[in-house]
Design an enzyme around this catalytic site. Structure first.
Site, PDB file in Angstrom:
ATOM      1  N   GLY A   2       0.782  -1.234   0.000  1.00 55.60           N
ATOM      2  CA  GLY A   2       0.000   0.000   0.000  1.00 55.60           C
ATOM      3  C   GLY A   2       0.809   1.276   0.000  1.00 55.60           C
ATOM      4  O   GLY A   2       0.238   2.364  -0.048  1.00 55.60           O
ATOM      5  N   GLU A  40       4.915  -6.042   2.687  1.00 58.05           N
ATOM      6  CA  GLU A  40       4.766  -6.855   1.468  1.00 58.05           C
ATOM      7  C   GLU A  40       4.382  -5.909   0.337  1.00 58.05           C
ATOM      8  O   GLU A  40       3.302  -5.985  -0.218  1.00 58.05           O
ATOM      9  CB  GLU A  40       3.750  -7.984   1.668  1.00 58.05           C
ATOM     10  N   GLY A  55       4.667  -4.077  -3.330  1.00 57.32           N
ATOM     11  CA  GLY A  55       4.982  -4.343  -4.725  1.00 57.32           C
ATOM     12  C   GLY A  55       5.275  -3.035  -5.436  1.00 57.32           C
ATOM     13  O   GLY A  55       6.380  -2.769  -5.904  1.00 57.32           O
ATOM     14  N   ARG A  56       4.260  -2.161  -5.444  1.00 51.48           N
ATOM     15  CA  ARG A  56       4.313  -0.915  -6.200  1.00 51.48           C
ATOM     16  C   ARG A  56       5.574  -0.071  -5.969  1.00 51.48           C
ATOM     17  O   ARG A  56       6.227   0.321  -6.935  1.00 51.48           O
ATOM     18  CB  ARG A  56       3.057  -0.099  -5.882  1.00 51.48           C
ATOM     19  N   ARG A  86      -4.436  -0.004 -15.864  1.00 51.01           N
ATOM     20  CA  ARG A  86      -4.706   0.938 -14.770  1.00 51.01           C
ATOM     21  C   ARG A  86      -5.462   2.198 -15.216  1.00 51.01           C
ATOM     22  O   ARG A  86      -6.442   2.579 -14.569  1.00 51.01           O
ATOM     23  CB  ARG A  86      -3.413   1.308 -14.029  1.00 51.01           C
ATOM     24  N   TYR A 112      -8.991   2.266 -13.385  1.00 53.13           N
ATOM     25  CA  TYR A 112      -9.113   3.174 -12.235  1.00 53.13           C
ATOM     26  C   TYR A 112      -9.079   4.650 -12.629  1.00 53.13           C
ATOM     27  O   TYR A 112      -9.104   5.510 -11.751  1.00 53.13           O
ATOM     28  CB  TYR A 112      -7.937   2.974 -11.264  1.00 53.13           C
ATOM     29  N   CYS A 122     -11.919  -2.118 -28.104  1.00 55.20           N
ATOM     30  CA  CYS A 122     -13.253  -1.574 -28.366  1.00 55.20           C
ATOM     31  C   CYS A 122     -13.924  -1.173 -27.057  1.00 55.20           C
ATOM     32  O   CYS A 122     -14.988  -1.693 -26.703  1.00 55.20           O
ATOM     33  CB  CYS A 122     -14.101  -2.586 -29.120  1.00 55.20           C
ATOM     34  N   GLU A 123     -13.278  -0.335 -26.322  1.00 52.72           N
ATOM     35  CA  GLU A 123     -13.805   0.214 -25.065  1.00 52.72           C
ATOM     36  C   GLU A 123     -13.318   1.652 -25.017  1.00 52.72           C
ATOM     37  O   GLU A 123     -12.117   1.898 -25.183  1.00 52.72           O
ATOM     38  CB  GLU A 123     -13.226  -0.525 -23.847  1.00 52.72           C
TER      39      GLU A 123
END
Ligand SMILES: *Cc1c(COP(=O)(O)O)cnc(C)c1O
Length: 421
Positions: free
Chosen positions: A231, A273, A275-276, A311, A315, A342-343
């Site tokens: 986080g 823990e 990641g980012r 992402r 988001y 196609c979005e």
């Protein structure tokens, strides 16, 4: 502010002759320097350990670099456990933080001696049935509910999150496990995602330390390690600042001296823990401008799409975008830089001031080294980009090839369909 792309225009242009766009590229030197900075900040805790969240960048080459730098692995599924094993991580260097876990995955983790982090009190009996007994070491995930405020949009409010146990359940859970012969205990929580406020992590530590004291008092159980989750955010935007990890470590250390030491719980291992913040800023998605169109807005179409980097579409996340060779050119155009899905949410940048983009320009999408390639998908029959690693000696090696049509069709029974009437 996102970190600089390590290749100049000539180097990148040359690279795309050998490895056509789109591709991800990671910077080994920067990743190593960064993890050293991270662990040094927390070296105030002699037994500190970072378990790299494999889901952020599940490539064994990256895991091997991080394992060499002393990291463990935080895994959420069987394939992630297998990847960790592949790079030599085992035993208490592997944390299995899963939820809604099948018995077979617990069995695999147990056989490898990995630390099992249970998401719920009912999983004690599930685990006992799956394994025939309880493991010697167990960790539980805590969901503080309304005790923790100010959580952010990716994870949301703890009381609405599906993860973890309540405080009351935890007291019961540690008692049951102790009676069931479990010898070593950990406590875990993860209540933020991409959070940049350092106080947030200090508050989380305080909450978890308080609970450790309560568990000692009520259950007679010594928590030997606390896992403060992931986080920790990264500055995706120009004006944002990195989390000051030395500050976080020092503040947590003060709490440790004040709460953990007098309670007789020292030495207690502090773990993260993340990641980012480990790989995020040191991976980039490189794509090429292949179309432009001029309707109600100015559009640049790229050879990558949301299937490569989800992402922004999922988001609405901001990723810095630079045009190779035009780093210092005036940003006197406004574009939507879009992929081919196609979005309509398939936009890497929306109404973004950028230098004039020409067809064939190489576009660098920053801060894609975590939750980038890993979140990719195959909707619309899209084939995901491969991954390259810029070595410390300047060489570039391919650490994952691009997907092919054969990969995409591999799960279909094509002989069967030929005879299907
Ligand atoms: C996603 C996740 C992480 C890693 O989060 P980052 O934001 O990448 O640091 C760690 N632990 C758990 C349980 C997660 O779900």
């Amino acid at each position: 502010m996102s970190s600089n792309f390590p290749l100049n225009h000539d180097e990148l242009s040359k690279l795309t002759k050998k490895f056509p766009t789109p591709f991800y590229i990671y910077d080994e030197k920067a990743i190593r320097e960064n993890i050293r900075y991270f662990t040094k900040a927390f070296s105030i805790f002699p037994e500190f350990r970072e378990y790299f969240a494999v889901k952020a960048c599940p490539n064994p080459y990256i895991l091997k670099i991080l394992a060499e730098e002393g990291c463990g692995a935080d895994c959420s599924s069987l394939p992630e456990l297998m990847l960790s094993k592949m790079v030599g991580l085992k035993g208490d260097y592997v944390m299995f933080t899963s939820n809604e876990t099948p018995a077979s995955e617990y069995q695999y983790a147990f056989a490898e001696g990995d630390i099992i982090n249970l998401d719920d009190i009912t999983h004690i009996e599930f685990l006992r049935k799956s394994l025939g007994k309880l493991p010697e070491t167990i960790c539980f995930r805590y969901n503080p509910g309304q005790a923790k405020h100010g959580c952010n949009s990716i994870i949301g409010k703890p009381e609405e999150a599906k993860y973890g146990c309540t405080r009351e359940q935890l007291i019961e859970a540690y008692k049951v496990c102790k009676a069931g012969g479990v010898k070593h205990f950990g406590l875990h929580t993860m209540v933020a995602s991409n959070e940049l406020n350092p106080e947030f992590f200090v508050d989380t530590a305080k909450l978890v330390f308080e609970l450790s004291l309560e568990i000692k008092e009520k259950c007679g159980v010594n928590i030997e390690f606390v896992d403060l989750g992931g986080g920790i955010g990264i500055p995706y935007r120009e004006e944002q600042k990195k989390v000051d990890l030395e500050y976080v470590a020092n503040e947590i250390h003060k709490l440790y001296e004040r709460m953990i030491v007098p309670a007789g719980l020292d030495p207690m291992r502090i773990c993260f823990e993340c990641g980012r913040p480990i790989t995020g800023p040191y991976g980039w998605l490189v794509t090429k401008a292949i179309h432009e169109k001029h309707i109600y807005r100015e559009y640049i179409g790229t050879d990558a799409c949301m299937a490569d980097l989800m992402r922004p579409g999922m988001y609405g996340s901001y990723h810095e975008l630079t045009v190779s060779g035009k780093e210092n050119a005036p940003k006197d155009h406004v574009y939507d830089v879009v992929g081919s899905l196609c979005e309509n949410c398939d936009k890497f940048a929306v109404q973004r001031p950028l230098p004039k983009i020409d067809i064939g320009d190489l576009l660098i999408i920053h801060d894609a080294g975590a939750h980038g390639r890993a979140m990719g998908f195959n909707y619309n029959g899209k084939l995901r980009a491969g991954e390259l690693l810029l070595r410390e000696n300047g060489e570039v090696m391919q650490i994952r090839r691009r997907e092919t049509v054969e990969d995409l069709f591999a799960t279909l029974d094509l002989d069967g369909v030929a005879n299907f009437r």
